[in-house]
Design a protein around this motif. Structure first.
Motif, PDB file in Angstrom:
ATOM      1  N   PHE A 170      33.152  38.663  37.882  1.00 54.68           N
ATOM      2  CA  PHE A 170      33.787  38.480  38.546  1.00 54.68           C
ATOM      3  C   PHE A 170      33.070  37.708  39.720  1.00 54.68           C
ATOM      4  CE2 PHE A 170      31.540  41.798  39.811  1.00 54.68           C
ATOM      5  CZ  PHE A 170      31.942  42.372  41.056  1.00 54.68           C
ATOM      6  N   TYR A 171      35.137  36.679  40.409  1.00 55.41           N
ATOM      7  CA  TYR A 171      34.733  36.252  41.573  1.00 55.41           C
ATOM      8  C   TYR A 171      34.831  37.206  42.822  1.00 55.41           C
ATOM      9  CZ  TYR A 171      35.700  31.463  38.411  1.00 55.41           C
ATOM     10  OH  TYR A 171      35.397  30.406  38.063  1.00 55.41           O
ATOM     11  N   TYR A 172      33.980  36.861  43.916  1.00 53.08           N
ATOM     12  CA  TYR A 172      34.615  37.413  45.204  1.00 53.08           C
ATOM     13  C   TYR A 172      35.729  37.185  45.730  1.00 53.08           C
ATOM     14  CZ  TYR A 172      34.137  40.971  48.890  1.00 53.08           C
ATOM     15  OH  TYR A 172      34.037  41.242  50.237  1.00 53.08           O
ATOM     16  N   ARG A 173      36.884  37.209  45.215  1.00 56.27           N
ATOM     17  CA  ARG A 173      38.207  36.287  45.811  1.00 56.27           C
ATOM     18  C   ARG A 173      39.191  37.964  46.395  1.00 56.27           C
ATOM     19  NH1 ARG A 173      39.116  31.594  41.543  1.00 56.27           N
ATOM     20  NH2 ARG A 173      37.191  29.929  41.559  1.00 56.27           N
ATOM     21  N   THR A 174      39.503  39.180  45.736  1.00 57.29           N
ATOM     22  CA  THR A 174      39.934  39.796  46.616  1.00 57.29           C
ATOM     23  C   THR A 174      39.041  40.875  46.532  1.00 57.29           C
ATOM     24  OG1 THR A 174      40.388  40.864  43.850  1.00 57.29           O
ATOM     25  CG2 THR A 174      41.830  38.780  45.475  1.00 57.29           C
ATOM     26  N   LYS A 175      40.079  42.056  47.079  1.00 55.55           N
ATOM     27  CA  LYS A 175      39.854  43.601  47.890  1.00 55.55           C
ATOM     28  C   LYS A 175      39.524  44.181  45.914  1.00 55.55           C
ATOM     29  CE  LYS A 175      41.932  48.047  48.468  1.00 55.55           C
ATOM     30  NZ  LYS A 175      40.951  48.770  49.724  1.00 55.55           N
ATOM     31  N   GLU A 224      47.168  36.078  31.580  1.00 60.61           N
ATOM     32  CA  GLU A 224      47.088  36.081  32.681  1.00 60.61           C
ATOM     33  C   GLU A 224      47.491  34.698  33.072  1.00 60.61           C
ATOM     34  OE1 GLU A 224      45.841  35.985  36.150  1.00 60.61           O
ATOM     35  OE2 GLU A 224      45.935  37.843  34.946  1.00 60.61           O
ATOM     36  N   PRO A 225      48.209  33.940  33.734  1.00 56.02           N
ATOM     37  CA  PRO A 225      48.174  32.579  33.709  1.00 56.02           C
ATOM     38  C   PRO A 225      47.694  31.792  35.001  1.00 56.02           C
ATOM     39  CG  PRO A 225      49.794  34.332  35.356  1.00 56.02           C
ATOM     40  CD  PRO A 225      49.090  34.978  34.436  1.00 56.02           C
ATOM     41  N   ASN A 226      46.542  32.570  36.260  1.00 48.11           N
ATOM     42  CA  ASN A 226      45.537  31.990  36.676  1.00 48.11           C
ATOM     43  C   ASN A 226      44.570  31.924  36.560  1.00 48.11           C
ATOM     44  OD1 ASN A 226      43.856  32.176  38.525  1.00 48.11           O
ATOM     45  ND2 ASN A 226      44.612  32.596  40.150  1.00 48.11           N
ATOM     46  N   LEU A 227      44.094  29.982  35.940  1.00 52.47           N
ATOM     47  CA  LEU A 227      43.113  29.368  34.955  1.00 52.47           C
ATOM     48  C   LEU A 227      41.841  29.913  35.406  1.00 52.47           C
ATOM     49  CD1 LEU A 227      42.699  27.050  33.147  1.00 52.47           C
ATOM     50  CD2 LEU A 227      42.830  25.613  35.118  1.00 52.47           C
ATOM     51  N   ASP A 228      41.608  29.928  36.653  1.00 53.91           N
ATOM     52  CA  ASP A 228      40.090  30.893  37.087  1.00 53.91           C
ATOM     53  C   ASP A 228      39.802  31.731  36.138  1.00 53.91           C
ATOM     54  OD1 ASP A 228      39.153  28.632  38.060  1.00 53.91           O
ATOM     55  OD2 ASP A 228      39.662  29.298  40.390  1.00 53.91           O
ATOM     56  N   GLN A 229      40.987  32.774  36.665  1.00 54.92           N
ATOM     57  CA  GLN A 229      41.290  34.207  36.088  1.00 54.92           C
ATOM     58  C   GLN A 229      40.958  34.478  34.306  1.00 54.92           C
ATOM     59  OE1 GLN A 229      39.521  36.420  38.170  1.00 54.92           O
ATOM     60  NE2 GLN A 229      40.365  36.014  39.675  1.00 54.92           N
ATOM     61  N   MET A 253      37.344  33.447  33.406  1.00 57.02           N
ATOM     62  CA  MET A 253      37.039  34.396  33.582  1.00 57.02           C
ATOM     63  C   MET A 253      37.287  35.723  32.457  1.00 57.02           C
ATOM     64  SD  MET A 253      34.044  35.151  35.220  1.00 57.02           S
ATOM     65  CE  MET A 253      33.722  34.451  35.907  1.00 57.02           C
ATOM     66  N   LEU A 254      38.584  36.399  32.234  1.00 54.78           N
ATOM     67  CA  LEU A 254      39.562  37.040  31.051  1.00 54.78           C
ATOM     68  C   LEU A 254      38.210  36.718  29.707  1.00 54.78           C
ATOM     69  CD1 LEU A 254      40.877  39.588  30.122  1.00 54.78           C
ATOM     70  CD2 LEU A 254      42.534  38.023  30.246  1.00 54.78           C
ATOM     71  N   ASN A 255      38.505  35.689  28.941  1.00 61.05           N
ATOM     72  CA  ASN A 255      37.960  34.964  27.706  1.00 61.05           C
ATOM     73  C   ASN A 255      35.999  35.320  28.029  1.00 61.05           C
ATOM     74  OD1 ASN A 255      40.186  34.619  26.577  1.00 61.05           O
ATOM     75  ND2 ASN A 255      40.429  32.847  27.420  1.00 61.05           N
ATOM     76  N   GLU A 301      47.390  33.944  47.267  1.00 63.92           N
ATOM     77  CA  GLU A 301      46.435  34.467  46.457  1.00 63.92           C
ATOM     78  C   GLU A 301      46.036  34.488  45.766  1.00 63.92           C
ATOM     79  OE1 GLU A 301      42.065  36.156  49.268  1.00 63.92           O
ATOM     80  OE2 GLU A 301      44.018  35.755  50.470  1.00 63.92           O
ATOM     81  N   ASP A 302      45.685  33.989  44.861  1.00 64.89           N
ATOM     82  CA  ASP A 302      44.619  35.515  43.777  1.00 64.89           C
ATOM     83  C   ASP A 302      45.746  36.375  43.087  1.00 64.89           C
ATOM     84  OD1 ASP A 302      41.669  34.443  42.550  1.00 64.89           O
ATOM     85  OD2 ASP A 302      41.287  36.796  42.513  1.00 64.89           O
ATOM     86  N   SER A 303      45.206  37.172  43.247  1.00 68.84           N
ATOM     87  CA  SER A 303      45.641  38.552  42.177  1.00 68.84           C
ATOM     88  C   SER A 303      46.658  38.707  43.282  1.00 68.84           C
ATOM     89  CB  SER A 303      44.764  40.217  42.767  1.00 68.84           C
ATOM     90  OG  SER A 303      44.103  40.382  43.866  1.00 68.84           O
TER      91      SER A 303
END
Length: 375
Positions: A91-96, A160-165, A168-170, A201-203
């Motif tokens: 996972f990316y370090y992007r949110t809580k 999941e519409p966020n491309l990066d996430q 990462m899901l796949n 922002e992200d999530s």
């Protein structure tokens, strides 16, 4: 000299020195974050701070340790963490979500995020065949569900519409050997073939409708599908479980699932969904909100789920649920998850505990029964 005073125009030279020092500090913290051993030691140290520091003003994690950790980690760095059941997450370090997962106690936890909601989903997953998730993120709960139902020949349909996430899901499905997760870089909506853009922002991003733009122009733009159209396209007669965490679109998405909601109690899907004061009007009581009234109109019983928006060890505690007309809702705008079931017999278990006149929002820094698991 106060910070606001330093940053004022009257103190330009001091402001310049302060900003240069702050920039150097940020660079130093980022450098520490690139070293695996130092990063591990830093996490241990911050956990000790949270245990020893008396901070009655608020949340130590959100106001002291968390902001420093946020400065240490680069949002494009990818971290790996393992759960007690053997599943692995990158996972990316992007949110809580990422921060609290890294800071978990125990170090190898049994969940990624929202312990009681995760426990509920896994409890519901026995014998499930078809699960649909809107807002699957990097798979914090979708991967666990796919793993749980794989021996049932069950499938998780994850949106999941966020491309990066989405990528990462796949990726997380692949590294865990899960072939029963179908991921779609689309959004759910009451209608198909609409276009939305992620804003924020992200999530924490929410979707806003757009016209005459394409995904090729902006990676934050995505198309939609209704649950009804998707099931028809995939030739799926009924869903067993729907989970929605899509920043205010939950009510509209469920409008596109009326055929499923109309099914009898023995066949209708169980629904887990988020509500947030920023999107849901509950001034007249949660039980009078549009989404709760909508589901009750189909014969659903609805409950708020008491949970932490964090990674907290709650392994041995029952899942606490609150009838919507007995939920304590005061405080700043906040959100929590809810459960909708037609067959309430599943709640007649020691795994569940009904509560009244308390908040669904569990908070470690609030010394009040309103925000703590009941004794």
């Amino acid at each position: 000299m106060g910070l606001l005073n330093i940053l004022s125009n009257k103190n330009y030279s001091k402001r310049k020195v302060f900003m240069e020092s702050l920039n150097k500090l940020n660079q130093a913290l980022l450098l520490i974050g690139q070293n695996d051993e130092l990063r591990s030691k830093t996490l241990t140290w911050f956990k000790e701070i949270e245990e020893l520091l008396h901070y009655p003003q608020g949340s130590i994690r959100d106001e002291i340790t968390g902001p420093i950790l946020d400065a240490i980690y680069n949002e494009n760095n990818i971290f790996r963490k393992k759960l007690s059941n053997g599943l692995v997450f990158d996972f990316y370090y992007r949110t809580k979500i990422a921060r609290d997962f890294l800071m978990s106690t125990p170090e190898v936890p049994d969940h990624v995020w929202e312990p009681q909601t995760t426990k509920l989903l896994l409890l519901l997953s026995k014998n499930l065949k078809q699960v649909l998730i809107g807002g699957a993120y990097f798979g914090d709960q979708a991967i666990m569900l796919a793993n749980e139902i794989k021996n049932n020949n069950g499938v998780v349909h994850a949106f999941e519409p966020n491309l990066d996430q989405f990528n990462m899901l796949n990726h997380n499905a692949k590294i865990n050997g899960l072939n029963n997760l179908k991921a779609w870089r689309m959004g759910l909506w009451k209608e198909s073939d609409s276009s939305f853009r992620l804003v924020g922002e992200d999530s924490f991003a929410h979707a806003e409708s757009v016209v005459n733009e394409t995904m090729q122009v902006d990676k934050d733009i995505f198309s939609t599908v209704s649950i009804g159209d998707y099931l028809e396209r995939e030739q799926i007669r009924k869903l067993d479980l729907i989970m929605l965490d899509i920043e205010g679109l939950e009510y509209f998405v469920l409008q596109g699932a009326q055929n499923q909601l109309n099914l009898p109690a023995s066949e209708a899907p169980t629904i887990v969904f988020e509500v947030h004061r920023s999107y849901v009007e509950w001034s007249n009581g949660l039980h009078n909100s549009e989404i709760v009234q909508y589901l009750m109109g189909f014969g659903y019983s609805v409950f708020a789920i008491r949970d932490y928006n964090s990674n907290v060890d709650m392994t041995d505690l029952p899942i606490e649920i609150i009838p919507p007309d007995r939920v304590f809702l005061e405080g700043p705008p906040h959100g929590f998850n809810m459960l909708a079931v037609k067959d309430t017999s599943i709640l007649n278990s020691t795994s569940f505990k009904k509560c009244y006149d308390v908040s669904p929002k569990l908070l470690k820094h609030k010394n009040s029964y309103l925000h703590e698991p009941t004794k």
